[in-house]
Design an enzyme around this catalytic site. Structure first.
Site, mmCIF file in Angstrom:
data_model
loop_
_atom_site.group_PDB
_atom_site.id
_atom_site.type_symbol
_atom_site.label_atom_id
_atom_site.label_comp_id
_atom_site.label_asym_id
_atom_site.label_seq_id
_atom_site.Cartn_x
_atom_site.Cartn_y
_atom_site.Cartn_z
ATOM 1 N N TYR A 25 -8.188 1.186 3.975
ATOM 2 C CA TYR A 25 -7.965 0.750 2.774
ATOM 3 C C TYR A 25 -7.902 -0.881 2.043
ATOM 4 C CZ TYR A 25 -6.924 -0.365 -2.658
ATOM 5 O OH TYR A 25 -6.398 -0.417 -3.162
ATOM 6 N N SER A 107 0.650 -3.711 -8.807
ATOM 7 C CA SER A 107 -0.825 -4.341 -9.313
ATOM 8 C C SER A 107 -0.337 -2.819 -10.552
ATOM 9 C CB SER A 107 -0.992 -3.228 -7.404
ATOM 10 O OG SER A 107 -2.696 -2.852 -7.779
ATOM 11 N N GLN A 128 0.634 -7.184 -12.566
ATOM 12 C CA GLN A 128 -0.503 -7.273 -12.190
ATOM 13 C C GLN A 128 -1.143 -5.822 -13.397
ATOM 14 O OE1 GLN A 128 -2.561 -5.473 -10.547
ATOM 15 N NE2 GLN A 128 -4.506 -6.256 -10.569
ATOM 16 N N ARG A 165 -16.594 -0.202 -0.298
ATOM 17 C CA ARG A 165 -15.791 -1.090 0.626
ATOM 18 C C ARG A 165 -15.891 0.486 1.613
ATOM 19 N NH1 ARG A 165 -10.787 -2.093 -2.629
ATOM 20 N NH2 ARG A 165 -12.132 -3.909 -3.845
ATOM 21 N N HIS A 276 -10.205 -11.744 -4.148
ATOM 22 C CA HIS A 276 -10.309 -10.139 -4.026
ATOM 23 C C HIS A 276 -10.385 -9.806 -2.747
ATOM 24 C CE1 HIS A 276 -9.622 -7.309 -7.020
ATOM 25 N NE2 HIS A 276 -8.671 -6.007 -5.904
ATOM 26 N N ARG A 279 -13.389 -8.088 -1.038
ATOM 27 C CA ARG A 279 -13.285 -6.745 -1.545
ATOM 28 C C ARG A 279 -14.217 -6.696 -2.548
ATOM 29 N NH1 ARG A 279 -9.383 -4.124 0.739
ATOM 30 N NH2 ARG A 279 -8.972 -2.557 -1.338
HETATM 31 C C1 GLV Z 1 -8.385 -3.024 -6.186
HETATM 32 O O1 GLV Z 1 -7.417 -3.770 -6.440
HETATM 33 C C2 GLV Z 1 -9.052 -3.184 -5.132
HETATM 34 O O2 GLV Z 1 -8.857 -4.369 -4.778
HETATM 35 O O3 GLV Z 1 -8.428 -1.620 -4.144
#
Ligand code: GLV
Length: 381
Positions: A25, A107, A128, A165, A276, A279
């Site tokens: 992840y 987060s 966040q 992802r 990010h 991602r």
């Molecule tokens: C959440 O912030 C992610 O990128 O999985």
């Protein structure tokens, strides 16, 4: 055990210790992962200017980030599911940051709640925010961050919809893991992690479950994001969020000069140049490539922070030279956490501090505030 010399050593240990769905992840980008890779690779193309015979005694990394004192120009980035890398991972990371004198950002998608982290730390941390359709929940979330004494709100703008992802789909990512053969095999192959997880009751999304109406199961991050995250979010929303919050506001997810100008106009205190961690928009520019134009456009109007691809103190130094006030560690500290809990995060911070300090000295500088484009061999025009 062999010596841990750099962040990649911590990454290797985390890969061995953390169940695949949680390790991957963190260690994944969206789709082809081209932007994820570019974030790291583009740092290698930047060359530093070596200077010699300069007095480099009395060096200092001390700085201010949005007016708050910090012992080095580093902050820990918000990372979802941190508490699945290691039990109570958010608390452990926040405590390591506190000891190192740098900000920690919790987060929205954390496992430990705002209140849990506040209970186990003694300095204010940052929170966040993801904006969801249920605005009452968002108002309450902001209030909870205020009540916990958070000293900045970081609003993330680049995830109203989730970039896929592939590893998360293949691994059946969920928190807590589901009772499927695939998930159980991944978890049971890391018995040390399993045993350690028995020490905490924090196993699902602590800020959300029990707080947002009708949310009891967040098993699929992508379906949950699609249902809950607000795709209508636009610049007008920043006003009510800023007013409701009433404290320092950092806007994260800026990669474009026009968006940087908008963020400066809506009165944010800082922006985080970020894709990010590769991602979200696969095919977007690397963060470090995007940084110079943004600094040139709005650097006089707003504080600029940097996120994406930092794996060493040399990377931090390069971002600072281009004009960032601080750089965020995301995966770099998460690997430390997976490798060794709080001590692992401290190790990651120690590695980055020492690399940054020595590299600064080899560039002939004593103070981080004096770093600039003059320290680069081919400075951006
Ligand atoms: C959440 O912030 C992610 O990128 O999985």
């Amino acid at each position: 055990m062999t010596a841990i010399c750099d962040i990649y050593d911590l990454q290797e240990l985390a890969r061995k210790r953390v169940p695949r769905m949680f390790y991957q992840y963190a260690d994944s980008g969206s789709w082809t992962q081209s932007t994820y890779r570019a974030n790291e690779e583009d740092f290698q193309k930047i060359k530093l200017r070596q200077r010699v015979a300069v007095d480099i005694t009395d060096r200092s990394l001390d700085t201010e980030i949005i007016g708050q004192q910090a012992k080095m120009p580093i902050a820990l980035a918000p990372v979802g599911l941190t508490g699945m890398q290691h039990p109570d991972g958010e608390i452990k990371a926040a405590r390591a940051a506190e000891q190192a004198g740098v900000p920690y950002t919790l987060s929205t998608m954390s496992i430990c709640s705002i209140e849990e982290v506040a209970k186990h730390t003694s300095k204010p941390f940052w929170f966040q925010l993801y904006v969801m359709r249920d605005r009452d929940f968002i108002r309450r979330l902001i209030d909870r961050a205020k009540d916990a004494g958070c000293s900045a709100l970081m609003l993330t703008l680049d995830l109203q919809i989730l970039g896929q992802r592939h590893n998360d789909v293949r691994n059946g990512l969920s928190a807590p893991p589901k009772f499927t053969i695939n998930a159980m095999m991944q978890v049971l192959s890391k018995p040390r992690w399993c045993l350690s997880m028995l020490s905490t009751r924090n196993h699902t999304f602590g800020n959300i479950v029990g707080h947002a109406k009708g949310v009891g199961d967040l098993s699929s991050l992508s379906s949950w994001t699609a249902e809950q995250f607000d795709p209508r979010l636009d610049w007008k929303d920043i006003d009510w969020i800023r007013e409701h919050w009433g404290g320092p506001l950092i806007i994260k997810g800026i990669l474009d000069v026009e968006d940087a100008k908008m963020a400066a106009k809506v009165g944010a205190d800082a922006i985080v140049v970020s894709n990010h961690g590769g991602r979200q928009l696969d095919g977007a520019d690397s963060s470090i490539n995007a940084l110079p134009a943004i600094v040139d456009a709005v650097g006089k109007d707003i504080e600029i922070h940097f996120d994406g691809g930092i794996r060493s103190g040399q990377d931090v130094l390069k971002a600072l030279c281009i004009g960032a006030k601080t750089a965020y560690l995301g995966r770099a500290y998460v690997y430390g956490l997976g490798a060794g809990g709080q001590a692992g995060v401290t190790k990651a911070l120690d590695i980055i501090r020492s690399e940054l300090d020595t590299t600064m000295a080899l560039c002939g500088e004593r103070l981080v505030g004096n770093l600039g484009r003059h320290n680069l061999l081919h400075p951006p025009a």
